[in-house]
Each structure stands twice: as structure tokens, then as C-alpha cells.
Design a protein around this motif. Structure first.
Motif, PDB file in Angstrom:
ATOM      1  N   SER A  41     -14.615  21.787  -8.407  1.00 34.48           N
ATOM      2  CA  SER A  41     -14.932  20.440  -8.872  1.00 34.48           C
ATOM      3  C   SER A  41     -16.148  19.812  -8.206  1.00 34.48           C
ATOM      4  O   SER A  41     -16.261  19.764  -6.979  1.00 34.48           O
ATOM      5  CB  SER A  41     -13.715  19.539  -8.637  1.00 34.48           C
ATOM      6  OG  SER A  41     -14.045  18.175  -8.762  1.00 34.48           O
ATOM      7  N   SER A  92     -15.271  22.829 -12.146  1.00 32.86           N
ATOM      8  CA  SER A  92     -13.848  23.182 -12.132  1.00 32.86           C
ATOM      9  C   SER A  92     -13.566  24.529 -12.779  1.00 32.86           C
ATOM     10  O   SER A  92     -12.681  25.274 -12.337  1.00 32.86           O
ATOM     11  CB  SER A  92     -13.043  22.096 -12.844  1.00 32.86           C
ATOM     12  OG  SER A  92     -13.118  20.867 -12.153  1.00 32.86           O
ATOM     13  N   THR A 144     -10.259  21.422  -8.964  1.00 34.94           N
ATOM     14  CA  THR A 144     -10.367  21.215 -10.407  1.00 34.94           C
ATOM     15  C   THR A 144      -9.909  19.809 -10.784  1.00 34.94           C
ATOM     16  O   THR A 144      -9.035  19.236 -10.133  1.00 34.94           O
ATOM     17  CB  THR A 144      -9.540  22.246 -11.192  1.00 34.94           C
ATOM     18  OG1 THR A 144      -9.746  22.060 -12.595  1.00 34.94           O
ATOM     19  CG2 THR A 144      -8.049  22.113 -10.901  1.00 34.94           C
ATOM     20  N   GLY A 154     -14.112  19.933 -14.881  1.00 31.19           N
ATOM     21  CA  GLY A 154     -12.922  19.115 -14.974  1.00 31.19           C
ATOM     22  C   GLY A 154     -13.230  17.730 -15.494  1.00 31.19           C
ATOM     23  O   GLY A 154     -12.385  17.101 -16.149  1.00 31.19           O
ATOM     24  N   TYR A 208     -13.054  18.054 -18.972  1.00 22.97           N
ATOM     25  CA  TYR A 208     -11.654  18.087 -19.406  1.00 22.97           C
ATOM     26  C   TYR A 208     -11.123  16.665 -19.564  1.00 22.97           C
ATOM     27  O   TYR A 208     -10.495  16.329 -20.578  1.00 22.97           O
ATOM     28  CB  TYR A 208     -10.795  18.865 -18.411  1.00 22.97           C
ATOM     29  CG  TYR A 208      -9.346  18.925 -18.834  1.00 22.97           C
ATOM     30  CD1 TYR A 208      -8.875  19.978 -19.613  1.00 22.97           C
ATOM     31  CD2 TYR A 208      -8.453  17.905 -18.484  1.00 22.97           C
ATOM     32  CE1 TYR A 208      -7.553  20.032 -20.032  1.00 22.97           C
ATOM     33  CE2 TYR A 208      -7.134  17.946 -18.898  1.00 22.97           C
ATOM     34  CZ  TYR A 208      -6.695  18.999 -19.676  1.00 22.97           C
ATOM     35  OH  TYR A 208      -5.394  19.027 -20.095  1.00 22.97           O
ATOM     36  N   THR A 254     -12.106  22.426 -20.203  1.00 22.15           N
ATOM     37  CA  THR A 254     -13.170  22.357 -19.212  1.00 22.15           C
ATOM     38  C   THR A 254     -14.511  22.748 -19.825  1.00 22.15           C
ATOM     39  O   THR A 254     -15.568  22.358 -19.329  1.00 22.15           O
ATOM     40  CB  THR A 254     -12.869  23.270 -18.011  1.00 22.15           C
ATOM     41  OG1 THR A 254     -12.612  24.599 -18.486  1.00 22.15           O
ATOM     42  CG2 THR A 254     -11.646  22.771 -17.246  1.00 22.15           C
ATOM     43  N   SER A 270      -7.906  14.808  -9.314  1.00 19.79           N
ATOM     44  CA  SER A 270      -8.597  16.029  -8.908  1.00 19.79           C
ATOM     45  C   SER A 270      -7.642  16.781  -7.988  1.00 19.79           C
ATOM     46  O   SER A 270      -7.083  16.197  -7.058  1.00 19.79           O
ATOM     47  CB  SER A 270      -9.903  15.700  -8.176  1.00 19.79           C
ATOM     48  OG  SER A 270     -10.656  16.872  -7.947  1.00 19.79           O
TER      49      SER A 270
END
Length: 368
Positions: free
Chosen positions: A54, A84, A101, A188, A191, A212, A304
């Protein structure tokens, strides 16, 4: 307001996203104290931990490692902010000791991991900001959920589109083409952002979905959150998404978003915390908190996680790792708010402690 904070973040984000910092010993300070080094720590053998993933958490994790090493000099922690997606891939292949991530691993990814069961340890949570750049841009532009989705779908292509104008009475919007900026790497933050768009736009959910990495309908890619911030900063008419710290660092305006309750909110620590408080967090900690209910919940928020194997194969490394993470979820949280991250909810920390105590080497727990 952000003067001191901006200077601190500038130091963090300068240069490459690779850090090699000395930190921790094989025993961490107790949760209530970060000072002092025990005689056992002084005699501990040096240990090196490697991590990657991340970029969302990078500014915070960087400072936490720096702080932790002051009292725990026998372990070196190397963390690379490579996204991530790369963090998940590398922890799954056992080429690193821990991953980072902002998008939880899927069931299929967990099943394919080479080293057995992987735990998701929440490290922090924060807000993803929608940033933009055009001449005389206001700092509080309102962008409705479906409008945002249609911009990233390429359906809305100009800043003076009637749907944007309608939500911003009194604001002069230019006849300027919109350039979408998105992550080019597995991310991430992507995401969280695409999870949100999938929640608010059936069209986005059907055509693009969440992940992701996704097949972007339009736009220009930037590597890492810093890369997207750079694209927005350098491209008039652009719009992108970054962790709030990167927007603050680059002095970029960020949009007010309409949450599930219909309230317009700017990204904030309080908004991220409210989103977490309104969400039910399962035992494995894999949870989405986007578009949460509640008047104060900022809609593009997320956790996270640190990714670690429950069964460690090296006792010294495993012990150092769980001790660092235990410190990180306790004393390490004191660094969060100054860097635009929300502290972990107090009722979550005890659950994380239990997870860390389940980490073993040859069947024996590593965190005492």
C-alpha cells in the motif's frame, strides 16, 4: 492550517517510495509505553523485516517505523510502497515478511497463498479524496455520486456539464475537457474508489466493477498515489482520487461528496471514523466501509491492513513482526491524526491483539 503538516508530509513523500529504516527488537514496549529498551532487547540479535504494498498507508507507516526504531534498534524494517496489488502478490509468494493493502484479499487469493492462513490486521483507516484541477477551481466543489461515476465512465466530458453546474449554483465552471486520472498499478486506493462507484452506480458495477486493478473506460494512469496527485497537479481540467494526505501535501482542492444520508461532506478523519463506526466488522477484518449510513460518514473511506502469515517459519522474524504490529496498533496510533489518518476504533484494538496472539511458530504463540 496545514503548514507544519505539509512540511512533514513533504519530507515523507520526497523521492522514491522505498524506505530502509532500522526499528524494533524482539520485544516491543508495552501498549501503554513506547519508552525504554529492556536488557533482553539490548542483547537481541539483529533481525531484518521486509514489507511491501500500500502507498495509502506509506506516509504513516514510514513515520511509525522511524519512531519505533528509537527504542528498538536491533531490527531493520524495509517497506516499499509499490501498491496493494504487488503487496498481495509478494506476501502470497512468501517473498516478503508482511504486506500492506487497502483492498482485502479475495477468497481465491487467500486459498492460493503459499504459506497457509494470512491474517488481515487493520493498521489505520482514512478517506479517499476526489481531487481536481482547473483555472480558479473552488475548494468545495460538489460532485454527486452518479455524476462522479459518469465522469469516470467517460459519459460526462466537460466541467461545465449541466449536471455538475446544477449541484454548484453560483460557481463558474469552465468549458474545459475533463481528463480522468487513475492508478496504473494494482492499488488498494483503487479498490476503495471502485468499490464506492460500484455501490452508487449500477452502470459502473455492470461495466467495470471493483478491484485493485480494473479496465478503466477512460483516463490517464499514474503510478502510486503520488503519481495520480502529480497528474492532477500538472494537468488542467483533470480529476483523480488519492488518499487525503496526498491531496493535502500537494495543495490540491478536493470535492465534497454526497453520502448515503444525502449530506455533503469533505473527506476528513471524523468522516472515516464515522463510516467505520457505522459498519459491522467481521472476525477476519475483511470489510468494506464505503457508502456507510450516518449523517457524518464520509462515503469513500476504507481500512488499510497489514498482511501476515498466522504460522511463521522464522521465530526471530515472527516475534519481531508481531511486536512491531502490536506497538503500531497502540502507541503508533498517536502519529495518525497529524498525517491525515484516523485512529483505529478502540473496540477494534482488543480484537486485533487477539489476532496477533494467534500468530505462532511451531505451534507456540509469539506475542506474550
Amino acid at each position: 492550517m496545514f503548514g507544519k503538516r505539509g512540511k512533514l508530509l513533504t519530507g515523507i513523500l520526497a523521492g522514491v517510495l522505498a524506505i530502509s529504516l532500522a526499528g524494533c527488537g524482539t520485544q516491543s514496549p508495552s501498549p501503554s509505553s513506547s519508552s525504554g529498551t529492556s536488557s533482553a532487547q539490548e542483547k537481541a540479535e539483529p533481525v531484518t523485516l521486509t514489507g511491501a504494498g500500500s502507498t495509502f498507508v506509506y506516509p504513516l507507516l514510514n513515520q511509525q517505523i522511524e519512531e519505533y526504531r528509537k527504542n528498538n534498534p536491533t531490527v531493520t524494517i524495509n517497506y516499499q510502497g509499490v501498491g496493494s496489488g504487488a503487496g498481495i502478490q509478494q506476501i502470497s509468494g512468501q517473498t516478503i515478511d508482511f504486506g500492506g493493502t487497502d483492498g482485502p484479499m479475495t477468497d481465491a487469493q487467500l486459498k492460493d497463498a503459499k504459506g497457509g492462513k494470512i491474517l488481515h490486521i487493520p493498521l489505520t483507516l482514512g478517506a479517499t479524496a476526489v481531487t481536481y484541477s482547473f483555472p480558479n477551481a473552488p475548494k468545495d466543489l460538489k460532485i454527486a455520486p452518479t455524476v462522479l461515476a459518469d465522469i469516470f465512465l467517460g459519459k460526462i466530458t466537460n466541467w461545465n456539464d449541466p449536471r455538475i453546474v446544477a449541484d454548484n449554483p453560483g460557481v463558474t465552471l469552465p468549458d474545459l475537457k475533463i481528463t480522468v486520472a487513475h492508478r496504473s498499478d494494482g492499488s488498494g486506493t483503487t479498490y476503495i474508489f471502485t468499490d464506492y462507484l460500484s455501490n452508487v452506480s449500477p452502470d459502473w458495477s455492470a461495466k467495470v466493477g471493483k478491484g485493485t486493478s480494473v479496465n478503466w473506460p477512460v483516463g490517464v494512469g499514474g503510478k502510486g498515489s503520488a503519481g495520480v496527485a502529480g497528474v492532477v497537479q500538472q494537468t488542467p481540467g483533470s480529476i483523480g482520487y488519492v488518499e487525503l494526505a496526498y491531496a493535502v501535501q500537494n495543495n490540491l482542492p478536493y470535492a465534497m461528496m454526497q453520502n448515503k444520508d444525502g449530506k455533503w461532506l469533505a473527506p476528513s478523519l471524523q468522516g472515516a471514523s464515522a463510516a467505520a463506526a457505522a459498519s459491522t466488522i467481521p472476525d477476519d477484518m475483511r470489510v468494506s466501509i464505503v457508502n456507510a449510513s450516518g449523517a457524518d460518514a464520509y462515503p469513500i473511506s476504507g481500512f488499510s491492513w497489514g498482511l501476515i502469515y498466522q504460522d511463521q517459519t522464522d521465530k526471530s522474524k515472527g516475534t519481531a513482526l508481531v511486536n512491531f504490529l502490536n506497538w503500531e496498533i497502540h502507541d503508533g496510533q498517536n502519529l495518525s491524526e497529524g498525517l491525515q489518518y484516523a485512529k483505529l476504533p478502540a473496540n477494534l484494538i482488543s480484537r486485533e491483539e487477539a489476532m496477533l496472539k494467534s500468530v505462532t511458530y511451531q505451534g507456540q504463540p509469539l506475542l506474550k
